[in-house]
Design an enzyme around this catalytic site. Structure first.
Site, mmCIF file in Angstrom:
data_model
loop_
_atom_site.group_PDB
_atom_site.id
_atom_site.type_symbol
_atom_site.label_atom_id
_atom_site.label_comp_id
_atom_site.label_asym_id
_atom_site.label_seq_id
_atom_site.Cartn_x
_atom_site.Cartn_y
_atom_site.Cartn_z
ATOM 1 C CD1 TRP A 128 -61.721 -54.131 -8.605
ATOM 2 C CD2 TRP A 128 -63.465 -54.666 -7.282
ATOM 3 N NE1 TRP A 128 -62.871 -53.995 -9.345
ATOM 4 C CE2 TRP A 128 -63.952 -54.309 -8.566
ATOM 5 C CE3 TRP A 128 -64.371 -55.035 -6.307
ATOM 6 C CZ2 TRP A 128 -65.313 -54.323 -8.881
ATOM 7 C CZ3 TRP A 128 -65.730 -55.057 -6.607
ATOM 8 C CH2 TRP A 128 -66.184 -54.694 -7.881
ATOM 9 C CG ASP A 129 -56.755 -58.607 -2.328
ATOM 10 O OD1 ASP A 129 -57.339 -59.167 -1.387
ATOM 11 O OD2 ASP A 129 -55.519 -58.459 -2.373
ATOM 12 C CG MET A 130 -61.612 -53.628 -2.535
ATOM 13 S SD MET A 130 -60.277 -52.483 -2.174
ATOM 14 C CE MET A 130 -59.883 -51.844 -3.801
ATOM 15 C CE LYS A 154 -56.416 -54.976 1.279
ATOM 16 N NZ LYS A 154 -56.081 -56.156 0.454
#
Length: 833
Positions: free
Chosen positions: A513-515, A541
């Site tokens: 999730w691009d965290m 995030k």
């Protein structure tokens, strides 16, 4: 009087409007029902359609039917969202206007069948429904259901006189010598001239314009995210095009500027973004070279936080060699150095007094950071954030373009000698044990996780802390290596002198999730029931704020592993659990009732879109169907991080809540020409060459470009670190600069950039999507002052004092391309008048 058998033009027009609205609403509502959504819209459409038909055949019962519809809609809206004005209004205001229109005599009188005596009987219920809806609006306007009032019990005046918690760093109280204020990254100014009692008197002291504006050949995401430094009597800053500038701290007058003349073989237009968050400062008198070689301390064995040995806290001494004559000469040449990262992947050492390159550093004052990382697309690798300085080392990481391919440069961290620029150590997450300098012809492990944000440094313990990103691509992890799985999306602690691993703690397992951990970790001595502990506080995030013992990596605030949804794309997998801190700003699970819009029509669109997406709560995996990701990759907290008052033990944060959508696109369905169609980091199609899928990532917006989930989207919040609880939380900012009409509706808007806090008990924030700098009382979050900015302020401010002791708040207002805030080139200082 009885109808004359003919429709008036106004009645006919009203009938057609009602019929068209009814048909559209009923059709959309039927589609929503098919998706197992609310029945309201199909029923509402039928009621409005029937109202129009009754008008067309001249029946006063049209008024009665619409009165019933408005009554029912008001009750339905209250049941769905209670007494939240900003959620009730979009559901009801169009119907309210239609009811008022219908009540106008010229619209309904004369052409309708029936005796005159029935006219009042038809109008009265409709008027009552209108009054009820209006009263509901007036009553709920004063209700603030999303605010969390509270107060932290501290004595601001008394605490302002406590010893400076940063005094151990050896830095002057009036200076701001590091991106985060000091290497501890507390974003705390030990200055108490500005207080809650006088903050309203802040006025502009001086304004400086850099002259660096986005050009037609720049990438969309050209951003001014710079936080300047202040050392002695000088302000140091950088611009999006990597220019360095020195200003007089008291007057804002330019002392010198340096233009590195960044280059690109294809120009800049097709880069992902262009930014410079800051520069780093080195003073030889504060970091003397050792007179003789110190014995190398034995670094603790590599360990995850869960198994870190008890002696992991043992401090290490710098193991630098005896200073060579060449290094002595270099130190004399530039005793005060400014390290400037450039967008074409150089690290330049400048004489902080003159702005001239330090010729003895690297080659003519610069190091080529492209060395040993292999090929990449221009703009695909460089350091967007300032390096760290530790004793005789300058330590640098790098941004790697997300989701372009599975063959991108290494995320290696490199430490260079501050004087001559030779490589001292390197830590590559793909080969973490090999910290000795790489051979001249070697290449670091391709595609290893990177660290694009800001370092934190504990000089006393000889440790440096890395907020880590991921192995690209973000949304598909079927090929990730064991090293990437271990070090991605967490914090890594290294021995700053040697680069050896001390510990690591992962916050998001197998991140899809691009965290990335975007915020610079904050280091503070935390007062707990077990005594004072050396803490590291990491904002993330996903909303959790992780509090770890920075010596051992063990949690201070409990962290639980909670079960999360499964079902990843073909060839991939999901982690069965994710780490959630007991101290968190995690949003509740979003529902269909949370869908928002300016009208019932875009709200219906958002409901249909919501029901069309896969959504199983937080950590729903990306899918070919399209998944709702909430919080999105914009994050609850991004690179702005948080600020901490180390004396009062107060944390100030600016959480955001924006949902995103993530859709996997099979490789054979991606047009070839998409290679030239790059979006920003938060939108557009990502090609992810070499993997089975490309990705389409976008904010979850209605066709009108407004968020589909209900406000507030942004807050200012305070945490009492002594209790480890959120003490207060208030929606923050207006849509004056985001809406088609410049109406300052106080919905609470997202912010990008962080907060700062001062010894005077005042916090500051500039990053909201509306163009303001605001001051807040740290005790309760009360807004004390605000000033309009000439451009977007998507950067973290800072505070300093001049030679006379006068305190300033310094703001960068340059805008943010992908967020659409107004571009500018302003640096503005405020002080008390």
């Amino acid at each position: 009087m009885a109808g004359n058998g003919r429709l008036s033009p106004l009645t006919f027009f009203a009938a057609i409007v009602f019929i068209v609205i009814g048909v559209l609403l009923a059709a959309g509502g039927a589609y929503l029902v098919a998706l197992k959504g609310s029945w309201y819209y199909v029923i509402a459409g039928a009621a409005i359609l029937l109202t129009g038909l009754l008008l067309l055949i001249r029946r006063r019962s049209a008024l009665l039917l619409f009165a019933l519809f408005l009554f029912a809609s008001t009750i339905w809206a209250v049941v769905e969202v209670r007494f939240d004005f900003w959620q009730l209004m979009p559901r009801l205001w169009i119907w309210l206007l239609l009811a008022i229109w219908l009540l106008i005599p010229f619209v309904h009188r004369g052409a309708l069948f029936g005796p005159p005596s029935t006219s009042r009987a038809a109008r009265t219920p409709l008027a009552a429904a209108i009054i009820l809806t209006l009263l509901l609006g007036v009553g709920t306007w004063f209700n603030h259901p999303h605010d969390r009032p509270g107060r932290i019990d501290v004595n601001v005046a008394a605490d302002a006189n406590q010893p400076d918690a940063n005094a151990a760093t050896g830095r002057a109280a009036g200076d701001w010598v590091d991106y985060g204020g000091s290497p501890l990254a507390q974003r705390y100014a030990p200055l108490a001239q500005i207080t809650p009692d006088n903050a309203h008197r802040l006025k502009v002291a001086w304004t400086y314009r850099t002259g660096d504006m986005p050009g037609p050949d720049d990438p969309t995401e050209t951003t001014d995210e710079n936080t300047p430094l202040k050392v002695g009597d000088t302000i140091f800053l950088c611009t999006p095009h990597s220019k360095a500038i020195a200003l007089d701290a008291a007057s804002g007058k330019e002392k010198w500027r340096f233009d590195p003349r960044i280059q690109s073989p294809i120009g800049f237009k097709h880069w992902e973004h262009m930014t410079c968050r800051g520069v780093a400062y080195y003073d030889a008198s504060m970091h003397p070279m050792p007179a003789a070689a110190a014995p190398e301390a034995s670094a603790p064995a590599e360990a995850d936080a869960a198994s870190a040995p008890a002696d992991a806290s043992a401090p290490t001494e710098a193991s630098a060699p005896v200073q060579t004559p060449a290094q002595t000469t270099a130190q004399a040449e530039c005793p005060h150095r400014l390290f400037l990262p450039t967008a074409d992947a150089r690290l330049i050492a400048l004489d902080a007094d003159t702005g001239k390159p330090c010729a003895s550093f690297g080659k003519n004052g610069a190091i080529d950071l492209r060395a040993n990382i292999g090929p990449f697309t221009p703009g695909g690798y460089y350091s967007t954030s300032p390096p760290a300085v530790f004793r005789n080392l300058v330590i640098v990481g790098g941004h790697v373009t997300d989701n372009e391919s599975n063959n991108e440069p290494s995320g290696v961290i490199r430490a260079f000698d501050v004087n001559d620029g030779h490589l001292v150590w390197n830590w590559d997450p793909g080969n973490p044990d090999a910290t000795e300098p790489i051979a001249a012809g070697g290449t670091y492990v391709r595609n290893s996780p990177n660290m694009w944000s800001m370092f934190s440094v504990d000089e006393k313990r000889g440790m440096i802390f890395l907020p880590m990103g991921n192995q690209t691509p973000d949304q598909w992890g079927g090929e990730r290596t064991p090293q990437a799985e271990k070090f991605g999306a967490g914090v890594v602690a290294l021995d700053a002198a040697t680069g050896k691993l001390r510990w690591n703690y992962q916050f998001t397992h197998h991140d899809l999730w691009d965290m990335d951990v975007g915020g610079q970790p904050t280091l503070v001595d935390l007062q707990t029931a077990q005594g004072t502990q050396p803490a590291l506080i990491a904002s993330t995030k996903q909303g959790s704020i992780y509090v770890l013992n920075r010596e051992t990596g063990q949690p201070i605030v409990p962290i639980s592993e909670l079960a999360v949804p499964g079902g990843a794309a073909k060839g991939d997998h999901t982690a069965p659990t994710q780490a959630v801190s007991a101290l968190n700003f995690n949003p509740p699970r979003v529902t269909e009732a949370d869908m928002w819009g300016t009208t019932p029509f875009d709200q219906l669109w958002c409901r249909i879109k919501f029901r069309s997406l896969r959504y199983d709560g937080p950590y729903t995996p990306p899918s070919e169907q399209g998944s709702l990701v909430f919080p999105g990759n914009f994050g609850v907290f991004d690179w702005g991080g948080i600020s901490v008052d180390p004396v009062r033990q107060i944390l100030i944060a600016n959480p955001d809540y924006m949902a995103f959508t993530s859709k996997l696109i099979p490789r054979d369905k991606i047009p070839e020409d998409n290679g030239e169609k790059k979006g920003s980091e938060t939108s557009g199609i990502k090609l992810a060459r070499g993997t089975p899928f490309g990705f389409e990532i976008s904010a979850f917006l209605s066709p009108l470009g407004i968020p589909c989930q209900a406000p507030p989207w942004g807050y200012i919040a305070g945490v009492d670190l002594r209790t480890q609880k959120i003490a207060w939380m208030h929606k923050n900012g207006t849509i004056v600069d985001s809406a088609p009409l410049p109406i300052p509706m106080p919905l609470g808007v997202p912010s990008l950039g962080g907060t700062i806090v001062t010894a005077g008990g005042v916090a500051f924030l500039t990053g909201t999507l509306d163009q303001y700098v605001r001051a807040y009382d740290v005790r309760d979050g009360k807004k004390l002052w605000e000033a309009r900015l000439p451009a977007g302020g998507q950067a973290t401010p800072m505070s300093y004092a001049d030679a006379s002791g006068k305190q300033y708040v310094l703001v960068t207002a340059g805008g943010h391309g992908s967020l659409g805030t107004k571009a500018g080139d302003y640096v503005i200082a405020y002080t008390l008048q």
